[in-house]
Design an enzyme around this catalytic site. Structure first.
Site, PDB file in Angstrom:
ATOM      1  N   ARG A  89      58.595 -26.642   6.005  1.00  0.00           N
ATOM      2  CA  ARG A  89      58.047 -25.333   5.734  1.00  0.00           C
ATOM      3  C   ARG A  89      58.840 -24.211   5.442  1.00  0.00           C
ATOM      4  O   ARG A  89      58.280 -23.253   4.610  1.00  0.00           O
ATOM      5  CB  ARG A  89      57.221 -25.028   7.304  1.00  0.00           C
ATOM      6  N   TYR A  90      60.170 -24.352   5.824  1.00  0.00           N
ATOM      7  CA  TYR A  90      61.183 -23.183   5.602  1.00  0.00           C
ATOM      8  C   TYR A  90      62.183 -23.747   4.564  1.00  0.00           C
ATOM      9  O   TYR A  90      62.326 -24.995   4.674  1.00  0.00           O
ATOM     10  CB  TYR A  90      61.912 -22.767   6.742  1.00  0.00           C
ATOM     11  N   ARG A  93      65.700 -25.874   6.402  1.00  0.00           N
ATOM     12  CA  ARG A  93      65.571 -26.443   7.548  1.00  0.00           C
ATOM     13  C   ARG A  93      64.216 -27.308   7.380  1.00  0.00           C
ATOM     14  O   ARG A  93      63.114 -26.664   7.210  1.00  0.00           O
ATOM     15  CB  ARG A  93      65.777 -25.808   8.824  1.00  0.00           C
ATOM     16  N   CYS A 102      55.721 -37.355  24.518  1.00  0.00           N
ATOM     17  CA  CYS A 102      56.441 -36.522  25.459  1.00  0.00           C
ATOM     18  C   CYS A 102      56.357 -37.223  26.987  1.00  0.00           C
ATOM     19  O   CYS A 102      55.624 -37.862  27.277  1.00  0.00           O
ATOM     20  CB  CYS A 102      55.815 -35.158  25.707  1.00  0.00           C
ATOM     21  N   CYS A 106      51.988 -30.749  28.074  1.00  0.00           N
ATOM     22  CA  CYS A 106      51.861 -29.602  28.533  1.00  0.00           C
ATOM     23  C   CYS A 106      50.228 -29.011  27.967  1.00  0.00           C
ATOM     24  O   CYS A 106      49.715 -29.708  26.766  1.00  0.00           O
ATOM     25  CB  CYS A 106      52.689 -28.516  27.678  1.00  0.00           C
ATOM     26  N   CYS A 109      50.013 -27.178  24.966  1.00  0.00           N
ATOM     27  CA  CYS A 109      50.856 -27.758  23.527  1.00  0.00           C
ATOM     28  C   CYS A 109      50.309 -27.359  22.252  1.00  0.00           C
ATOM     29  O   CYS A 109      49.114 -27.483  22.007  1.00  0.00           O
ATOM     30  CB  CYS A 109      51.005 -29.115  23.755  1.00  0.00           C
ATOM     31  N   ARG A 111      50.995 -28.783  19.580  1.00  0.00           N
ATOM     32  CA  ARG A 111      50.674 -29.936  18.621  1.00  0.00           C
ATOM     33  C   ARG A 111      49.959 -31.001  19.609  1.00  0.00           C
ATOM     34  O   ARG A 111      50.062 -31.930  19.157  1.00  0.00           O
ATOM     35  CB  ARG A 111      52.211 -30.538  18.423  1.00  0.00           C
ATOM     36  N   ASP A 270      49.899 -20.244  20.549  1.00  0.00           N
ATOM     37  CA  ASP A 270      49.250 -20.622  19.429  1.00  0.00           C
ATOM     38  C   ASP A 270      47.860 -20.728  19.727  1.00  0.00           C
ATOM     39  O   ASP A 270      47.328 -20.844  20.832  1.00  0.00           O
ATOM     40  CB  ASP A 270      49.870 -21.793  18.903  1.00  0.00           C
ATOM     41  N   ASP A 307      53.690 -17.696  15.485  1.00  0.00           N
ATOM     42  CA  ASP A 307      53.704 -18.534  14.422  1.00  0.00           C
ATOM     43  C   ASP A 307      52.326 -18.506  13.792  1.00  0.00           C
ATOM     44  O   ASP A 307      51.183 -18.487  14.564  1.00  0.00           O
ATOM     45  CB  ASP A 307      53.890 -19.969  14.957  1.00  0.00           C
ATOM     46  N   LYS A 314      57.270 -18.601  11.760  1.00  0.00           N
ATOM     47  CA  LYS A 314      57.059 -17.545  12.817  1.00  0.00           C
ATOM     48  C   LYS A 314      57.732 -16.109  12.619  1.00  0.00           C
ATOM     49  O   LYS A 314      58.949 -16.216  11.985  1.00  0.00           O
ATOM     50  CB  LYS A 314      58.140 -18.332  13.880  1.00  0.00           C
TER      51      LYS A 314
HETATM   52  C1  LIG Z   1      59.610 -23.537  14.530  1.00  0.00           C
HETATM   53  C2  LIG Z   1      59.740 -24.363  13.214  1.00  0.00           C
HETATM   54  C3  LIG Z   1      60.914 -24.369  12.585  1.00  0.00           C
HETATM   55  C4  LIG Z   1      62.337 -23.772  13.156  1.00  0.00           C
HETATM   56  O1  LIG Z   1      62.254 -22.375  13.144  1.00  0.00           O
HETATM   57  P1  LIG Z   1      63.547 -21.604  13.587  1.00  0.00           P
HETATM   58  O2  LIG Z   1      63.027 -20.171  13.307  1.00  0.00           O
HETATM   59  O3  LIG Z   1      64.709 -21.753  12.721  1.00  0.00           O
HETATM   60  O4  LIG Z   1      63.841 -21.864  14.856  1.00  0.00           O
HETATM   61  C5  LIG Z   1      61.201 -25.007  11.461  1.00  0.00           C
HETATM   62  N1  LIG Z   1      60.186 -25.632  10.933  1.00  0.00           N
HETATM   63  C6  LIG Z   1      59.021 -25.622  11.240  1.00  0.00           C
HETATM   64  C7  LIG Z   1      57.765 -26.216  10.624  1.00  0.00           C
HETATM   65  C8  LIG Z   1      58.760 -24.920  12.406  1.00  0.00           C
HETATM   66  O5  LIG Z   1      57.461 -24.979  13.158  1.00  0.00           O
HETATM   67  S1  SF4 Z   2      54.658 -28.504  24.186  1.00  0.00           S
HETATM   68 FE1  SF4 Z   2      53.785 -30.350  23.608  1.00  0.00          FE
HETATM   69  S2  SF4 Z   2      55.424 -31.412  22.257  1.00  0.00           S
HETATM   70 FE2  SF4 Z   2      56.163 -29.832  23.503  1.00  0.00          FE
HETATM   71  S3  SF4 Z   2      56.895 -31.027  25.409  1.00  0.00           S
HETATM   72 FE3  SF4 Z   2      54.702 -30.112  26.065  1.00  0.00          FE
HETATM   73  S4  SF4 Z   2      53.402 -31.567  25.281  1.00  0.00           S
HETATM   74 FE4  SF4 Z   2      55.528 -32.142  24.493  1.00  0.00          FE
END
Ligand SMILES: *Cc1c(COP(=O)(O)O)cnc(C)c1O
Ligand code: SF4
Length: 355
Positions: A89-90, A93, A102, A106, A109, A111, A270, A307, A314
């Protein structure tokens, strides 16, 4: 008690479900995976209806409620999925998600619709494709292993991944996002620490939301990582009636610092389906950040981030202390101190006689 709770039967057996809600809870589990590690089970105080550990991991009937503003893919992972297992996305990174499981799930979560899905682990071919992608993108300076939880992998599997990342010259930093050190601390054993030895700098970002997660085992696991020369950072989700008060939040931040973990992010929850009961208002988050600032060590200050739905990244949403002043009076800014008092700051620091 040495097994994770993963079924309705186990929940009933451990008296973690209200007899009136069994049908609803069954529905919740059908939609969203359940797992409570033994370590977290032990920390649940059943005499407390609002126990912060139970709240995070025990399914709740409120999860069946979805509002119009909640999404399947709240932070736009899908649009940024380059190849399976890579979310880019960025520019500098990307995320690499070798597993989508996991040790705990959570209930809030972000995701939750992706994890514990049918394909839990990248196949050898998928993993090859993911590395090919990283190889072909020299702008990727940092790879963030997340999931799921990458520390659920066996040390040997983790080592293989690290070796491959180590061999890509433009990848200079490797980061892990994990909850394992607090929820299944025993996994951070000597083999794991040895597997994490790498020529490139490794950072570990620990996800923890309440001071009760820091059991003696958790403290030991964090110490083992930091003693191995791995810098640790934290991420916390701001959760309603769980850590959205200054006592709990400040205790948690101090707890991180005492464990040599630098607070990194405080996430605004989120817009995930079925998580309305966990969300605070942004005003609450900003108020808490104001209460932290000045009264607690600068080390204890995380960045409060949101986010942006749709995958736009973010962004910090903490309080702003600086405001434009009256240019005519050469007061360019007003700045608020931590008591809430306002101070003027001049527009130019250059002496007029020389400027
Ligand atoms: C959160 C996230 C990151 C990491 O973001 P940082 O601001 O560098 O901690 C990188 N890629 C994606 C897709 C993310 O959701
Ligand atoms: S927030 Fe989601 S991905 Fe992270 S530890 Fe909890 S269940 Fe797993």
């Amino acid at each position: 008690m040495n097994k994770s709770i993963r079924t309705l039967e186990a929940l009933i057996q451990h008296e973690l479900v209200n007899a009136d809600h069994i049908v609803e809870i069954e529905q919740v589990i059908e939609h969203f995976s359940l797992s409570i590690s033994p370590q977290m089970q032990q920390k649940i105080d059943k005499t407390k209806p609002d126990d912060p550990i139970a709240k995070q991991f025990v399914p709740h009937i409120e999860e069946l409620k979805t509002t119009a503003f909640e999404y399947h893919d709240p932070i736009g992972d899908d649009v940024h999925t380059a190849v399976k297992g890579i979310i880019h996305r960025y520019p500098d990174r990307c995320l690499l998600t070798p597993v989508l499981v996991c040790p705990v799930y959570c209930r809030f979560c972000f995701r939750r619709e992706k994890i514990a899905a049918s394909s839990e682990k990248l196949t050898a071919v998928e993993l090859d494709n993911a590395f090919t992608y990283i190889n072909h993108h020299p702008e990727i300076w940092e790879v963030i292993l997340t999931g799921g939880d990458p520390f659920i992998l066996k040390p040997a599997a983790l080592k293989k991944i690290l070796d491959r990342l180590n061999a890509i010259p433009h990848v200079e930093v490797i980061r892990f996002h994990t909850r394992v050190p607090v929820v299944e601390s025993a996994k951070i054993n000597a083999d794991m620490i040895a597997a994490l030895k790498c020529d490139k700098p490794i950072y570990v970002v620990l996800h923890a939301n309440h001071p009760n997660e820091f059991t003696p085992e958790a403290s030991q696991a964090c110490a083992a990582l930091v003693d191995a020369g791995i810098p640790m950072l934290s991420q916390t989700v701001l959760l309603k009636d769980l850590n959205d008060n200054i006592e709990t939040l400040s205790t948690l931040m101090r707890c991180f610092i005492k464990h040599r973990i630098k607070p990194y992010y405080l996430h605004h929850a989120d817009l995930v389906r079925g998580t309305q009961h966990f969300r605070t208002s942004i005003e609450t988050g900003q108020q808490l950040m104001k209460q932290l600032r000045g009264r607690f060590s600068g080390l204890c200050q995380p960045t409060y981030v949101l986010d942006i739905p749709g995958g736009f990244g973010k962004m910090p949403i903490g309080p702003c202390y600086l405001q434009a002043g009256e240019k005519a009076n050469e007061i360019a800014y007003h700045i608020e101190d931590y008591h809430g008092d306002i101070h003027a700051y001049p527009s130019r620091l250059i002496d007029k006689t020389t400027g």
